[in-house]
Enzyme design. Structure first.
Site, PDB file in Angstrom:
ATOM      1  N   SER A   1      10.382  12.747  -9.444  1.00  0.00           N
ATOM      2  CA  SER A   1      10.190  11.440  -8.795  1.00  0.00           C
ATOM      3  C   SER A   1      10.963  10.348  -9.522  1.00  0.00           C
ATOM      4  O   SER A   1      11.341  10.492 -10.690  1.00  0.00           O
ATOM      5  CB  SER A   1       8.712  11.066  -8.715  1.00  0.00           C
ATOM      6  OG  SER A   1       8.354  10.188  -9.760  1.00  0.00           O
ATOM      7  N   VAL A   2      11.142   9.237  -8.807  1.00  0.00           N
ATOM      8  CA  VAL A   2      11.824   8.065  -9.346  1.00  0.00           C
ATOM      9  C   VAL A   2      11.112   7.508 -10.579  1.00  0.00           C
ATOM     10  O   VAL A   2      11.705   6.821 -11.401  1.00  0.00           O
ATOM     11  CB  VAL A   2      11.902   6.973  -8.248  1.00  0.00           C
ATOM     12  CG1 VAL A   2      10.526   6.354  -8.013  1.00  0.00           C
ATOM     13  CG2 VAL A   2      12.909   5.883  -8.554  1.00  0.00           C
ATOM     14  N   LYS A   3       9.829   7.840 -10.682  1.00  0.00           N
ATOM     15  CA  LYS A   3       9.004   7.195 -11.704  1.00  0.00           C
ATOM     16  C   LYS A   3       9.369   7.616 -13.126  1.00  0.00           C
ATOM     17  O   LYS A   3       8.983   6.950 -14.083  1.00  0.00           O
ATOM     18  CB  LYS A   3       7.535   7.481 -11.425  1.00  0.00           C
ATOM     19  CG  LYS A   3       7.027   6.857 -10.138  1.00  0.00           C
ATOM     20  CD  LYS A   3       6.780   5.386 -10.341  1.00  0.00           C
ATOM     21  CE  LYS A   3       6.204   4.744  -9.102  1.00  0.00           C
ATOM     22  NZ  LYS A   3       5.558   3.482  -9.399  1.00  0.00           N
ATOM     23  N   ASP A   4      10.117   8.728 -13.274  1.00  0.00           N
ATOM     24  CA  ASP A   4      10.557   9.122 -14.616  1.00  0.00           C
ATOM     25  C   ASP A   4      11.334   7.986 -15.281  1.00  0.00           C
ATOM     26  O   ASP A   4      11.258   7.781 -16.485  1.00  0.00           O
ATOM     27  CB  ASP A   4      11.494  10.341 -14.543  1.00  0.00           C
ATOM     28  CG  ASP A   4      10.778  11.605 -14.127  1.00  0.00           C
ATOM     29  OD1 ASP A   4       9.531  11.588 -14.021  1.00  0.00           O
ATOM     30  OD2 ASP A   4      11.473  12.613 -13.892  1.00  0.00           O
TER      31      ASP A   4
END
Ligand SMILES: Cc1ncc(COP(=O)(O)O)c(C=O)c1O
Length: 326
Positions: free
Chosen positions: A42-45
């Site tokens: 996910s982008v959240k990394d």
């Protein structure tokens, strides 16, 4: 030899992929910023690592410390990967409407997971906002991340996601469309793109049951807009500091049913096996059709991977129970 020093070195530099069948009624080029290529899917990394590095730099996070966060799963995954590499413990607080897969995945990467009821006020001591804050106060040598109000969240997207999109489109991007939860992605990317070209339009995808659209249009925080909804990852019943309403040109709301149906369509029509907020985002792009001209280059960002939704949006029994398919 060409290798990363550890898994954190593989975060970012995700591909941009042309969308075809699903957008054939639109006059313009639609490109997907495909964030599942990050190691936590996910982008959240990106923002998880940035928040940890900034907290290490100013001493909020100390060696051997415990990272505490309220997270719907993806931020937790990013934090957990960084915690493993850097030697921290993690406690994550998650609401009970989130998929079981998300909880199991966090446990798989060594985090302790605390589950809280969804249908309580944010100020209720049982809410996941309150429980994460309390754990932050009670746990020795801990750091409460607070992705909603932590400026490192939007900063990560300003420093990495935004510049990548600008470079990959050769500066030709005209619209950026993205689901809004904490607001980090829309605010960081939107700010960077508008600094390069003030004519770039930034659209947020909101959901029914969330306060964002009305607040953006009227300046009124209307509690009547708040009710439980099914869509995961976007919409809020609070105003996170990371949502910079001044850089957002408009919001469009997508229904729970459309978000779920379009999550399936992305997989079946484009071979894009993505999460529920991606379904909401692409349906939002279609809803914005009248705003696009033939030469426009629309970038839509897809946050996370379909594997986290196999028990829900990719389960036809669940879809039928919800009344989303016949
Ligand atoms: C699946 C998914 N989509 C969208 C979002 C919204 O992104 P942001 O928090 O950057 O606004 C999140 C954030 O939690 C998410 O997990």
């Amino acid at each position: 030899m060409d290798y990363a020093e550890n898994i954190l070195g593989t975060i970012g530099n995700t591909p941009l992929v042309k969308m075809n069948k699903l957008v054939e009624d639109l006059p313009c080029l639609v490109l997907a910023k495909y964030e599942t290529f990050n190691p936590g899917n996910s982008v959240k990394d990106r923002m998880a690592l940035q928040m940890i590095e900034d907290a290490e730099a100013d001493g909020r996070l100390k060696p051997g410390g415990t990272i505490i966060e309220g997270t719907s799963g993806n931020t937790g995954m990013g934090l957990a990967l960084a915690a493993i590499v850097k030697g921290y413990k993690c406690i994550f607080v998650i609401s009970d409407k989130q998929s079981k897969e998300k909880m199991d995945i966090l446990r798989a990467v060594g985090a302790e997971v605390v589950v809280c009821p969804t249908d309580v006020e944010p100020t209720d001591p049982r809410s996941y906002y309150s429980v994460s804050k309390r754990l932050g106060e009670e746990t020795p040598n801990s750091w409460y991340v607070n992705q909603y109000d932590n400026p490192s969240n939007a900063k990560a997207h300003y420093q990495s996601t935004g510049p990548e999109i600008w470079k990959q489109t050769d500066g030709k991007v005209t619209h950026f469309v993205v689901g809004v939860g904490t607001g980090g992605t829309v605010s960081g990317v939107g700010k960077y793109l508008k600094e390069q070209n003030p004519n770039v339009k930034v659209w947020g995808i909101d959901t029914y049951g969330s306060v964002f659209k009305k607040y953006h249009e009227t300046g009124v925080f209307d509690e009547n807009e708040i009710y439980p909804y099914v869509t995961e990852g976007i919409g809020e019943d609070i105003l996170p500091e990371n949502v910079d309403f001044s850089i957002i040109d408009g919001f469009t709301k997508v229904t729970d049913k459309d978000a779920a149906v379009y999550t399936q369509k992305l997989a079946k029509d484009e071979g894009m096996f993505l999460g529920n907020s991606a379904g909401a985002a692409i349906k939002g792009v279609l809803q914005l059709k009248e705003h696009f001209k033939p030469d426009d280059v629309v970038v839509v960002l897809f946050h996370d991977h379909g594997s986290r939704y196999v028990g829900k949006m990719f389960n036809d029994d669940w879809m039928r129970e919800m009344g989303y398919i016949d």
